[in-house]
Design a protein around this motif. Structure first.
Motif, PDB file in Angstrom:
ATOM      1  N   THR A 100      -1.235 -41.153  44.887  1.00 12.29           N
ATOM      2  CA  THR A 100      -0.549 -41.816  46.003  1.00 12.29           C
ATOM      3  C   THR A 100       0.607 -40.981  46.542  1.00 12.29           C
ATOM      4  O   THR A 100       1.645 -41.513  46.944  1.00 12.29           O
ATOM      5  N   ASN A 101       0.450 -39.666  46.504  1.00 12.18           N
ATOM      6  CA  ASN A 101       1.425 -38.744  47.093  1.00 12.18           C
ATOM      7  C   ASN A 101       2.801 -38.792  46.428  1.00 12.18           C
ATOM      8  O   ASN A 101       3.812 -38.485  47.064  1.00 12.18           O
ATOM      9  N   HIS A 102       2.848 -39.200  45.162  1.00  6.83           N
ATOM     10  CA  HIS A 102       4.115 -39.122  44.448  1.00  6.83           C
ATOM     11  C   HIS A 102       4.227 -37.750  43.781  1.00  6.83           C
ATOM     12  O   HIS A 102       3.281 -36.959  43.787  1.00  6.83           O
ATOM     13  N   SER A 103       5.370 -37.470  43.204  1.00  6.12           N
ATOM     14  CA  SER A 103       5.577 -36.155  42.593  1.00  6.12           C
ATOM     15  C   SER A 103       4.637 -35.967  41.409  1.00  6.12           C
ATOM     16  O   SER A 103       4.327 -36.912  40.683  1.00  6.12           O
ATOM     17  N   VAL A 104       4.197 -34.729  41.230  1.00  3.26           N
ATOM     18  CA  VAL A 104       3.234 -34.402  40.181  1.00  3.26           C
ATOM     19  C   VAL A 104       3.954 -33.670  39.052  1.00  3.26           C
ATOM     20  O   VAL A 104       4.566 -32.618  39.268  1.00  3.26           O
ATOM     21  N   ASP A 105       3.868 -34.243  37.840  1.00  3.69           N
ATOM     22  CA  ASP A 105       4.485 -33.619  36.667  1.00  3.69           C
ATOM     23  C   ASP A 105       3.452 -32.702  36.019  1.00  3.69           C
ATOM     24  O   ASP A 105       2.791 -33.063  35.048  1.00  3.69           O
ATOM     25  N   GLY A 106       3.314 -31.506  36.573  1.00  2.64           N
ATOM     26  CA  GLY A 106       2.302 -30.571  36.106  1.00  2.64           C
ATOM     27  C   GLY A 106       2.860 -29.460  35.239  1.00  2.64           C
ATOM     28  O   GLY A 106       4.054 -29.445  34.900  1.00  2.64           O
ATOM     29  N   PRO A 107       2.017 -28.496  34.880  1.00  7.32           N
ATOM     30  CA  PRO A 107       2.438 -27.377  34.021  1.00  7.32           C
ATOM     31  C   PRO A 107       3.569 -26.550  34.610  1.00  7.32           C
ATOM     32  O   PRO A 107       4.271 -25.851  33.872  1.00  7.32           O
ATOM     33  N   GLN A 108       3.753 -26.602  35.935  1.00  9.15           N
ATOM     34  CA  GLN A 108       4.833 -25.832  36.549  1.00  9.15           C
ATOM     35  C   GLN A 108       6.208 -26.331  36.118  1.00  9.15           C
ATOM     36  O   GLN A 108       7.214 -25.635  36.285  1.00  9.15           O
ATOM     37  N   ARG A 109       6.259 -27.531  35.540  1.00  9.57           N
ATOM     38  CA  ARG A 109       7.534 -28.084  35.084  1.00  9.57           C
ATOM     39  C   ARG A 109       7.789 -27.821  33.602  1.00  9.57           C
ATOM     40  O   ARG A 109       8.807 -28.257  33.064  1.00  9.57           O
ATOM     41  N   GLY A 110       6.861 -27.173  32.952  1.00 10.46           N
ATOM     42  CA  GLY A 110       7.063 -26.862  31.544  1.00 10.46           C
ATOM     43  C   GLY A 110       5.792 -27.046  30.737  1.00 10.46           C
ATOM     44  O   GLY A 110       4.752 -27.474  31.253  1.00 10.46           O
ATOM     45  N   THR A 111       5.887 -26.716  29.474  1.00 12.20           N
ATOM     46  CA  THR A 111       4.747 -26.841  28.567  1.00 12.20           C
ATOM     47  C   THR A 111       4.689 -28.256  27.995  1.00 12.20           C
ATOM     48  O   THR A 111       5.719 -28.823  27.622  1.00 12.20           O
ATOM     49  N   SER A 112       3.490 -28.815  27.928  1.00 14.67           N
ATOM     50  CA  SER A 112       3.330 -30.157  27.358  1.00 14.67           C
ATOM     51  C   SER A 112       3.693 -30.145  25.876  1.00 14.67           C
ATOM     52  O   SER A 112       3.307 -29.229  25.142  1.00 14.67           O
ATOM     53  N   PRO A 113       4.431 -31.154  25.413  1.00 13.08           N
ATOM     54  CA  PRO A 113       4.781 -31.213  23.988  1.00 13.08           C
ATOM     55  C   PRO A 113       3.561 -31.539  23.139  1.00 13.08           C
ATOM     56  O   PRO A 113       2.577 -32.101  23.627  1.00 13.08           O
ATOM     57  N   ARG A 114       3.627 -31.180  21.871  1.00 13.29           N
ATOM     58  CA  ARG A 114       2.573 -31.579  20.946  1.00 13.29           C
ATOM     59  C   ARG A 114       2.610 -33.099  20.786  1.00 13.29           C
ATOM     60  O   ARG A 114       3.670 -33.722  20.881  1.00 13.29           O
ATOM     61  N   LEU A 115       1.455 -33.681  20.534  1.00 19.17           N
ATOM     62  CA  LEU A 115       1.369 -35.143  20.539  1.00 19.17           C
ATOM     63  C   LEU A 115       2.293 -35.795  19.520  1.00 19.17           C
ATOM     64  O   LEU A 115       2.880 -36.847  19.779  1.00 19.17           O
ATOM     65  N   TRP A 116       2.435 -35.190  18.343  1.00 19.29           N
ATOM     66  CA  TRP A 116       3.287 -35.796  17.321  1.00 19.29           C
ATOM     67  C   TRP A 116       4.766 -35.502  17.553  1.00 19.29           C
ATOM     68  O   TRP A 116       5.622 -36.000  16.806  1.00 19.29           O
ATOM     69  N   ASP A 117       5.075 -34.716  18.597  1.00 18.94           N
ATOM     70  CA  ASP A 117       6.479 -34.473  18.945  1.00 18.94           C
ATOM     71  C   ASP A 117       6.986 -35.451  19.997  1.00 18.94           C
ATOM     72  O   ASP A 117       8.179 -35.474  20.304  1.00 18.94           O
ATOM     73  N   ILE A 118       6.090 -36.251  20.564  1.00 20.49           N
ATOM     74  CA  ILE A 118       6.485 -37.219  21.592  1.00 20.49           C
ATOM     75  C   ILE A 118       7.109 -38.440  20.914  1.00 20.49           C
ATOM     76  O   ILE A 118       6.484 -39.078  20.059  1.00 20.49           O
ATOM     77  N   LYS A 119       8.337 -38.759  21.282  1.00 25.99           N
ATOM     78  CA  LYS A 119       9.057 -39.867  20.671  1.00 25.99           C
ATOM     79  C   LYS A 119       8.684 -41.184  21.354  1.00 25.99           C
ATOM     80  O   LYS A 119       8.733 -41.296  22.581  1.00 25.99           O
ATOM     81  N   VAL A 120       8.308 -42.175  20.558  1.00 24.89           N
ATOM     82  CA  VAL A 120       7.984 -43.502  21.079  1.00 24.89           C
ATOM     83  C   VAL A 120       8.614 -44.549  20.166  1.00 24.89           C
ATOM     84  O   VAL A 120       8.965 -44.269  19.016  1.00 24.89           O
ATOM     85  N   ARG A 121       8.740 -45.748  20.692  1.00 26.64           N
ATOM     86  CA  ARG A 121       9.287 -46.853  19.905  1.00 26.64           C
ATOM     87  C   ARG A 121       8.178 -47.436  19.025  1.00 26.64           C
ATOM     88  O   ARG A 121       7.132 -47.852  19.525  1.00 26.64           O
ATOM     89  N   VAL A 122       8.421 -47.480  17.731  1.00 27.44           N
ATOM     90  CA  VAL A 122       7.431 -47.996  16.782  1.00 27.44           C
ATOM     91  C   VAL A 122       7.576 -49.515  16.685  1.00 27.44           C
ATOM     92  O   VAL A 122       8.698 -50.025  16.591  1.00 27.44           O
ATOM     93  N   PRO A 123       6.468 -50.260  16.717  1.00 29.03           N
ATOM     94  CA  PRO A 123       6.554 -51.717  16.577  1.00 29.03           C
ATOM     95  C   PRO A 123       7.009 -52.101  15.167  1.00 29.03           C
ATOM     96  O   PRO A 123       7.042 -51.249  14.267  1.00 29.03           O
ATOM     97  N   PRO A 124       7.366 -53.357  14.947  1.00 24.82           N
ATOM     98  CA  PRO A 124       7.744 -53.793  13.596  1.00 24.82           C
ATOM     99  C   PRO A 124       6.644 -53.458  12.587  1.00 24.82           C
ATOM    100  O   PRO A 124       5.454 -53.547  12.901  1.00 24.82           O
ATOM    101  N   VAL A 125       7.051 -53.067  11.384  1.00 24.55           N
ATOM    102  CA  VAL A 125       6.076 -52.641  10.380  1.00 24.55           C
ATOM    103  C   VAL A 125       5.095 -53.761  10.064  1.00 24.55           C
ATOM    104  O   VAL A 125       5.438 -54.943  10.091  1.00 24.55           O
TER     105      VAL A 125
END
Length: 342
Positions: A100-125
Motif C-alpha cells: 500500500t505504498n508505505h515505506s519498505v524495511d528492506g536489506p538497504q536498511r541493514g542486515t536482518s537479525p538472527r531469529l533467536w536474537d529478536i526480542k519478544v515478550r514471553v507469555p506467562p510460563v
C-alpha cells in the motif's frame, strides 16, 4: 531489489542456542513420605459420595444409594507424577501482503537479525501461545503474481463478457410452452453475470487491487507446555484416564529452568518415571526448541473400592481423588442409557 524464493527460503527452521547444564539437584530425604497418612474413607463418607453422584444424574434412582449395605472398603493411595516443560520454538517463512505504498524495511536498511536474537515478550510460563512477527530488514516489493500487476483479472463466470446465457430460456430468447418472449432476460437470451456484477472482471483477491505485493520473512514463535504424566500401579479396577485427571494432594513440587530427575523416592516407579520424562522431553526438544521452564510434581491420589449389597446382589463402585469423585461399574437403579458414567 528482487530475488527468487526457493522452497528452502520460504520455510526455514532455526535451532536455538544450547543451554549450559546446571548443577544436579541435592539428594532429598523422603522419610517423611513414609509417615504420610491418607484420610480414611468411612462408610458414611462412601455413602454420601454415592448419593451426591446419583443426585447429579437424571436417570439414577436414589433408593439404592440410601438402602445399600456396604460390605467392604478397600483403600489404596496412588502417586501421580507430572512433568511440565514450557518451551519456545521459532521458525521463519516467506509470506506476503498487499503493498500500500508505505515505506519498505528492506536489506538497504541493514542486515536482518538472527531469529533467536529478536526480542519478544514471553507469555506467562506454562501458558501456550503462538505469535507472528515481521523480521526487520527482510522486505521487498514485487508485482502481483496472480493478476500480473493489473489489480484485476477476467471473471471466470462470464469470461469477461459481463453476461451469461439466460438459465430460463437457455439463450433461445423465447419460451417454447407457452410460446412467448422470455420474461427473465426480456428476450435478450443473456443475463448479467452475478459473479462480477456485469463488470467482466474482478478485483484481484491476492493484492486487493494494489497491483504489487510486499514480500517479507515472517517469524512464527510457538510457546508450548509439553506434558508427561505417570500414575503408579494399583490393584483396583478403576480406569486410568480418570485417575490421571483426579484431584490429588501435592506431596512434592520442583520448578526451575531445568529440573533434575527425582532419586530414591520410596516408590521406585515414580523415580523411574521422573528420569524417563525428563529424558524424553530433553531428547524431543533439544533440536527444535528452547526450554524456558520446567515443573515436576508428585501428588497423592486416594482411591477406594466400595463393595456393597443391595436386593440380594453384590455391586461395586470407586471413590477417587481428594474431592471424592465416583466411578460406578453397574448401578442397580439406572433407568436409561443416556448418562455417561463418570
Amino acid at each position: 531489489m528482487d530475488r527468487d524464493l526457493s522452497d528452502e527460503d520460504r520455510h526455514q527452521i532455526f535451532f536455538p542456542p544450547l543451554e549450559a547444564p546446571g548443577r544436579p539437584q541435592d539428594q532429598r530425604c523422603w522419610s517423611w513420605f513414609l509417615e504420610h497418612r491418607v484420610p480414611v474413607v468411612t462408610e458414611e463418607v462412601a455413602r454420601e459420595a454415592l448419593l451426591s453422584f446419583v443426585n447429579s444424574k437424571c436417570c439414577y434412582g436414589s433408593a439404592a444409594a440410601g438402602d445399600l449395605v456396604i460390605r467392604e472398603l478397600k483403600q489404596q493411595a496412588l502417586c501421580r507424577y507430572r512433568l511440565e516443560t514450557f518451551s519456545e520454538s521459532r521458525i521463519s517463512e516467506w509470506t506476503f501482503q498487499p503493498f500500500t505504498n508505505h515505506s519498505v524495511d528492506g536489506p538497504q536498511r541493514g542486515t536482518s537479525p538472527r531469529l533467536w536474537d529478536i526480542k519478544v515478550r514471553v507469555p506467562p510460563v506454562f501458558q501456550e501461545d503462538t505469535r507472528k512477527f515481521q523480521v526487520p530488514h527482510s522486505s521487498l516489493v514485487k508485482e502481483c503474481h496472480k493478476c500480473h500487476g493489473r489489480g484485476r483479472y477476467k471473471c471466470s463466470g462470464c469470461h469477461g463478457a459481463g453476461t451469461v446465457r439466460c438459465p430460463s430460456c437457455s439463450g433461445a430468447k423465447r419460451k417454447a410452452k407457452p410460446a412467448r418472449r422470455c420474461q427473465m432476460c426480456s428476450g435478450s437470451g443473456r443475463r448479467r453475470c452475478s459473479t462480477c456484477s456485469g463488470r467482466g472482471n474482478k478485483t484481484c483477491a491476492t493484492c486487493k487491487g494494489e497491483k504489487k505485493l510486499l514480500h517479507f520473512i515472517q517469524l512464527v514463535i510457538a510457546w508450548k507446555n509439553n506434558l508427561f504424566e505417570f500414575v503408579s500401579e494399583h490393584q483396583l479396577d478403576c480406569p486410568g484416564e480418570l485417575l490421571a485427571k483426579a484431584r490429588g494432594e501435592t506431596l512434592f513440587k520442583d520448578e526451575n529452568t531445568m529440573v533434575y530427575p527425582i532419586v530414591d523416592f520410596p516408590l521406585r516407579d515414580i523415580s523411574l518415571a521422573s528420569q524417563r520424562g525428563i529424558a524424553e522431553h530433553s531428547a524431543a526438544l533439544a533440536s527444535r526448541a528452547r526450554i524456558l521452564q520446567q515443573r515436576q510434581t508428585i501428588e497423592l491420589v486416594p482411591l477406594t473400592e466400595v463393595r456393597y449389597w443391595y436386593q440380594g446382589k453384590t455391586y461395586v463402585y470407586y471413590i477417587y481423588g481428594t474431592d471424592h469423585r465416583v466411578y460406578v461399574v453397574d448401578y442397580p437403579e439406572r433407568y436409561c442409557c443416556g448418562c455417561t458414567i463418570l
